[in-house]
Design a protein around this motif. Structure first.
Motif: not given
Lengths: 170, 933, 89
Positions: B698-709, B745-752, B929-931
């Protein structure tokens, strides 16, 4: 941090082949690979192959552990997960292993550089060139298949390359 | 008067001439010659200088037992130090230089050392050169020690082919006994491998014209044919250099000077040791003068190489085969006087070459002295395998006695010196029949050491150990043979005592008034002869020395100009777009906080734990309570060691009642799988728990940030991404291009953040689609460097960086399970020890620096007190310039850190003192809040 | 190079194996009080016998955790068997 990209040979293409010194090595696409574990799994798949058995056919199962087989070449009837009625844990592993074929009159000489292969074994799981693999014969004595964790595919390929180059030495 | 080439004979190819130089002088020889035989044929005598006294030396014998002639050799670009002249085959164009001599063996400037020999006796470095300070003399003495020298740079790609092999019967030694045994066994149906260290088989057979009535060449050819016809294999130039555990035999095969030797790890069912015997040197006065040689060696030079070692020889040898060897030499034209000294101590005359032999009142004129105190079976392999030795007083030699069932000695190696006896014995042993009684009666005259003289009598030629040194050791009370060896260095040179051990034991026996076997035997350790270090360099080199795991998306990262580096055992992108690491990382951090970052999280563990006992099991494995985790939910947790230290952190997801996915940190996947399997099988019922490592499926692509959604939404995964429906720490199943996708929905950055895992076949497409979706929003790929900063801004730890081998979960602010969790878990008792309860434990805190100050050095010490009371109370574990906060941030482990929040603390690093303030670990969006957006 | 017998896979090169622990230790019930001595002995006390030793090993390729009896002086392997139901408390 240092940029080490030039220290590592880029990953070879899927179609890459080694052909020479009496041996051929290539990567094959496995349509399906499924891990099936359970206390009675080995009894449920009695026609599975160990070492140095010769597997054959478009699909077959391999003995990996006392309670696990790997189904190669066909989808399994049960979906992924735990099945209490049959006592089986099923996980897809199609992308988890790259599969190589090593064939030719010097195929065994190549593999003998990677491990002590003489003794027969119930299981096809072993270390080859230091990597965890499933190693077995396929369709003939001089034709071998090797499944290796995908992340180690490039390193195993390079190991096989080195061993092929050395195979002519007396 | 020196050696010369005989008109006929020898196994050399006289039709071809090979040219070489020795110590700058040109010579020639023939294929089949060794450097030693070629030099003797050219009349050269002095081939080296002894280690300590720099005395001139010639060869003692014709094969590996020669301790004297050691050369540095260059051929083309290849240079090898410390080549034994007697076993190095001559090749055209070789340039050889004697080691330990300058400018040449013949004219060595350090030969003056011999005049000071009284000051250089055994153990001299403990007694001489002590005043005023040993260290004044040490550098010079060290420089003078050693033999050959390395020249030039390393041979970068030199390596050996290493292979495993197996056979029913390994026969070591291709002399008469070995050939007979191999042929017999092969014809009896065994898979046989015969190895011999010479290029040409036959062993000592070439010293005589016939074997069993046939010309030697014909007899050998016949056995070779029998072996091959029966499917046996013969490996020449192959030395069995050691027997290792569980009957593994190390074989080293030479392929020529410029090629690397190859290693075979042979596992035979049975082994026949037909390794032959060598001469024991006679100990007498000046027995190291060039021209004093082994009788067997002289016969070997004549038979195998067509070389006469001298013109007029005195022979002192009284053993069962001596007469035969003497007669062979006489047939070759040597003038021989057989001398029996009885009680007199013989003395070799001459310094640079033998001029005569003095025995009592008699003086014999000669240019060569050939001696043998008897033949010694070569028993090293026997001893490696744990076999015992007996002292045969008739033969005056150690012979194999009781040993392991799988190994048998035959021929001279077993003490069977007569040819007919050896043939009969080989035939019987090869088929497992009883060993026949010997007909011939080999015996050797005892040669006790003559003590208490002022004469110098050499025991160990290579280390320059004389009988006087042995007497000195005995006077200084070194009475055990192990002490004798180490005090005098007898037997410790590269020849490992092949010619000196028995002579040394004989001397000790005479000194103690005992018999030789009472004094003891020595231990033999592999390798039997020196083997080049390259032999052990196989395929584990270069990229294969420490191969990194590779991402299936690596081509995509390289195409995006990613700098790649090792992160937790994987080759991963550090930053994109080339250029400076810090600038690129800062740019990527800003992008991830402003719009979104996209990164390859494929190495994250995905270990499935399934079965009726899965819940109980993971609840035991984890520090946190997992049993209450609901399907579709994810929980952060620690795995501890039994001593309570944090081993790994990560998340665990529950798919259904009996199915969990352990998503441990990328660098610990193999360790966690190991840990899970060990507990599963040892302490639980393995029929009710199953562990499948599907990380690489299972390769994983992660998107993180205010525009992630927004980005994930464009992928049309069939999942409701709205924050009310899809909360933080949950996961959903969707699909991408017809294939299943798991989104967490797991975050290592503190953003969504959305971690999307898909099958390998869809990985490139998923990555590409995500990058494409991000582009118009100015979102893009980020690497590990940026990720490290993003997580540090949030105070998220990295195991092994922000924790050490003793850090416990309550040091990290996770103290509840330690107090509240009732069920047993790994490490539970470890959390209740005295140490765990100490109040001054190091705890994870944040550090802030004064306005405008530079970032703190990672690893800097946090210091309390001053002067006498100053001590380290912690250290900086992570430190970055935060592009998001526009100031430096740091994490640290600090004693009682949590209680000292707000306090100032001294920071010390490489002589520099700084000030910092203890702050919460989380510096970015502490309310979350960001998370939870 | 030693060879060890994995109870399922058979004889294999020693490098395929990893030593796990001395056999015979049972994890104390940590839901009850466990003294410091008992816990210390469980974690750190080793018999380290000269001669016959009963040990738990892992065969890495197949992950079999098993019991092996061997002689630490002669290197002889005396027996091996699976550490399965018979041995769990």
């Amino acid at each position: 941090m240092r940029d080490d990209r030039s220290n590592w040979t880029p990953i070879r293409k899927h179609e890459a082949q080694i052909d020479g010194h009496g041996v051929k090595v290539g990567q094959i696409s496995a349509e399906h690979q499924v891990l099936i574990s359970g206390p009675t799994v080995c009894a449920a798949f009695p026609d599975s192959f160990g070492w140095p058995d010769i597997a054959a056919g478009p699909f077959y199962t391999l003995f990996v552990r006392r309670d696990r087989v790997l189904l190669v070449g066909a989808a399994h009837s049960e979906p992924e997960g735990w099945h209490s009625e049959t006592g089986r844990a099923v996980s897809d592993a199609t992308g988890a292993y790259e599969v190589f074929e090593v064939s030719g009159k010097n195929a065994r000489s190549v593999l003998d550089q990677g491990g002590e292969l003489h003794a027969p074994s119930n299981s096809v799981a072993r270390l080859l060139f230091g990597f965890g693999v499933f190693l077995y014969r396929y369709e003939s004595e001089d034709r071998y298949r090797i499944h290796v964790a995908r992340a180690h595919g490039q390193a195993l390929w390079q190991s096989l390359e080195g061993a092929c180059n050395a195979v002519d030495a007396p | 008067m020196t050696g010369f080439r005989l008109g006929t004979g020898g196994r050399i190819d006289r039709s071809r001439v090979l040219n070489f130089t020795f110590d700058g002088t040109r010579y020639s020889g023939h294929p089949g010659d060794t450097l030693a035989s070629a030099l003797i044929a050219n009349g050269v005598r002095i081939m080296g200088r002894s280690f300590k006294y720099h005395r001139p030396r010639s060869v003692w014998s014709a094969w590996f037992d020669d301790p004297n002639a050691i050369f540095n050799i260059r051929l083309g670009d290849v240079h090898r130090p410390n080549c034994p002249a007697a076993t190095t085959l001559l090749e055209d164009g070789m340039h050889a230089r004697a080691v330990n001599s300058f400018p040449s063996a013949a004219r060595d400037i350090k030969s003056v050392l011999d005049l000071g020999h009284r000051f250089l006796s055994a153990g001299f470095y403990y007694k001489m050169f002590m005043w005023p300070d040993w260290h004044l003399f040490e550098p010079t003495i060290r420089k003078m020690a050693g033999l050959g020298a390395l020249e030039g740079g390393p041979l970068e790609d030199s390596h050996s082919t290493q292979r495993f092999d197996h056979c029913d019967l390994l026969v070591v030694g291709g002399g008469v006994a070995g050939l007979q045994a191999a042929a017999t066994a092969a014809e009896a149906g065994q898979s046989v491998v015969l190895v011999d260290d010479h290029a040409e088989l036959g062993g000592k057979a070439w010293q005589s014209p016939t074997v069993d009535g046939h010309p030697v060449a014909d007899w050998i050819a016949e056995q070779t044919k029998r072996i091959s016809a029966a499917g046996g294999r013969i490996l020449t130039r192959t030395t069995a250099f050691g027997i290792y555990d569980h009957a593994m035999v190390g074989l080293c095969t030479e392929h020529g000077f410029c090629e690397q030797p190859s290693l075979t790890r042979m596992r035979p069912e049975k082994l026949i040791m037909a390794t032959g015997a060598l001469d024991r040197p006679l100990t007498f006065a000046q027995n190291d003068v060039p021209g004093v040689m082994s009788l067997d060696g002289a016969a070997e030079f004549a038979g195998r190489y067509g070389v006469a070692v001298g013109r007029r020889a005195c022979v002192i040898a009284d053993h069962g085969l001596a007469e035969q060897q003497i007669s062979t030499l006489r047939d070759e034209g040597l003038d021989i006087d057989v001398v029996e000294p009885k009680d007199a101590l013989p003395k070799a005359m001459g310094r640079r070459a033998v001029t005569g032999l003095q025995v009592g009142p008699h003086h014999f004129t000669c240019d060569t002295v050939l001696t043998s105190a008897g033949l010694m079976p070569i028993v090293h392999l026997w001893r490696h395998a744990g076999g015992k030795l007996d002292w045969d007083s008739n033969a005056q030699a150690f012979v194999p006695a009781a040993g392991p069932a799988w190994i048998t000695a035959i021929g001279a190696a077993a003490g069977t010196f007569d040819l007919d006896d050896a043939l009969a014995e080989a035939t019987a042993v090869a088929t497992g029949a009883a060993r026949p009684r010997r007909k011939a009666d080999y015996c050797a005259r005892p040669r006790p050491a003559v003590l208490g003289t002022s004469q110098r009598q050499w025991i160990d030629f290579q280390h320059d150990v004389t009988l006087k040194d042995v007497e000195l050791a005995a006077r200084e009370n070194y009475v055990s043979v192990e002490h004798l060896k180490r005090y005098t260095t007898l037997g410790m040179a590269s020849d490992q005592g092949k010619t000196s051990n028995v002579a040394g034991l004989s001397a000790m026996a005479a000194l103690q008034g005992k018999e030789i076997p009472e004094v003891g035997t020595t231990t033999f350790r592999p390798p039997f002869v020196p083997v080049p270090l390259e032999l052990y360099r196989g395929h584990h080199r270069g990229e294969l020395f420490h191969p990194l795991k590779r991402l299936c998306l690596e081509p995509q990262h390289r195409a995006a100009d990613a700098a790649m580096g090792e992160y937790g055992g994987w080759l991963r992108p550090g930053w994109y777009g080339g250029g400076d690491a810090d600038q690129a990382a800062a740019r990527e951090v800003r992008m991830a906080r402003t719009t979104a970052g996209i990164f390859d999280a494929s190495p994250l563990g995905k270990i499935e734990v399934m079965g009726p006992d899965a819940e109980k099991f993971v609840n035991f494995i984890y520090y946190n309570t997992v049993a209450t985790l609901k399907p579709g939910h994810i929980r952060y947790g620690f795995m501890l060691t039994e001593s309570g230290a944090v081993y790994d952190d990560g998340v665990i997801a529950r798919l259904d009642e009996n199915r969990f996915v352990v998503s441990c940190s990328s660098s610990h996947v193999d360790g966690v799988v190991s840990l899970l399997e060990n507990w599963r099988q040892d302490g639980n019922d393995p029929d009710r728990i199953f562990v499948h490592d599907t990380t690489q499926n299972w390769p994983t692509v992660t998107v993180t940030g205010p525009k992630a959604r927004d980005i994930v939404a464009t992928l049309n995964l069939g999942i409701d991404l709205s924050p009310e429906q899809f909360k933080h720490m949950q996961f959903r199943a969707g699909q991408f291009q017809g294939a299943p996708v798991r989104v967490a929905r797991v975050s290592f950055t503190g953003d969504v953040s959305f971690e999307m895992s898909c099958p390998v076949a869809q990985a490139a497409a998923l990555w590409g689609a995500t990058i494409e979706a991000g582009a118009p929003m100015s979102a893009g790929a980020i690497g590990l460097e940026a990720l490290s900063i993003l997580r540090a801004e949030k105070g998220f730890l990295i195991i092994g960086k922000d924790t050490d081998g003793e850090t416990m979960p309550h040091d990290l602010g996770f103290g509840i399970p330690r107090l509240k969790k009732k069920a047993a878990f790994v490490g539970d008792r470890g959390l209740q020890t005295q140490k765990a309860n100490e109040t001054n434990r190091r705890q994870l805190v944040g550090l802030a620096v004064p306005e405008g100050a530079a970032m703190l050095p990672c690893g800097a010490h946090l210091v309390s007190g001053s002067g006498e009371t100053r001590r380290s109370v912690g250290f900086v574990t992570s430190s970055y310039d935060s592009p998001t906060l526009n100031r430096p941030i740091a994490l640290a482990l600090l004693s009682q850190g949590l209680a000292t929040e707000g306090n100032a603390i001294d920071v010390y690093h490489l002589g520099e003192k700084r000030r910092a303030r203890v702050v919460p670990t989380c510096q970015f969006d502490p309310e979350g809040e960001r998370l939870n957006a | 190079m030693q060879r060890f017998p994995c109870p399922f896979c058979g004889l294999r090169d020693e490098r395929e194996f990893h030593f796990s622990a001395e056999a015979g230790k049972t994890r104390p019930d940590t839901t009850q009080d466990v003294s410091e001595t008992e816990w210390r002995d469980y974690l750190y006390a080793q018999a380290n016998p000269v001669g016959v030793s009963e040990e738990i090993w892992v065969h890495i390729p197949c992950r079999e955790v098993f019991l092996m009896k061997r002689n630490t002086v002669t290197m002889e392997v005396l027996s091996s068997r699976a550490l399965r139901k018979e041995h769990t408390p």
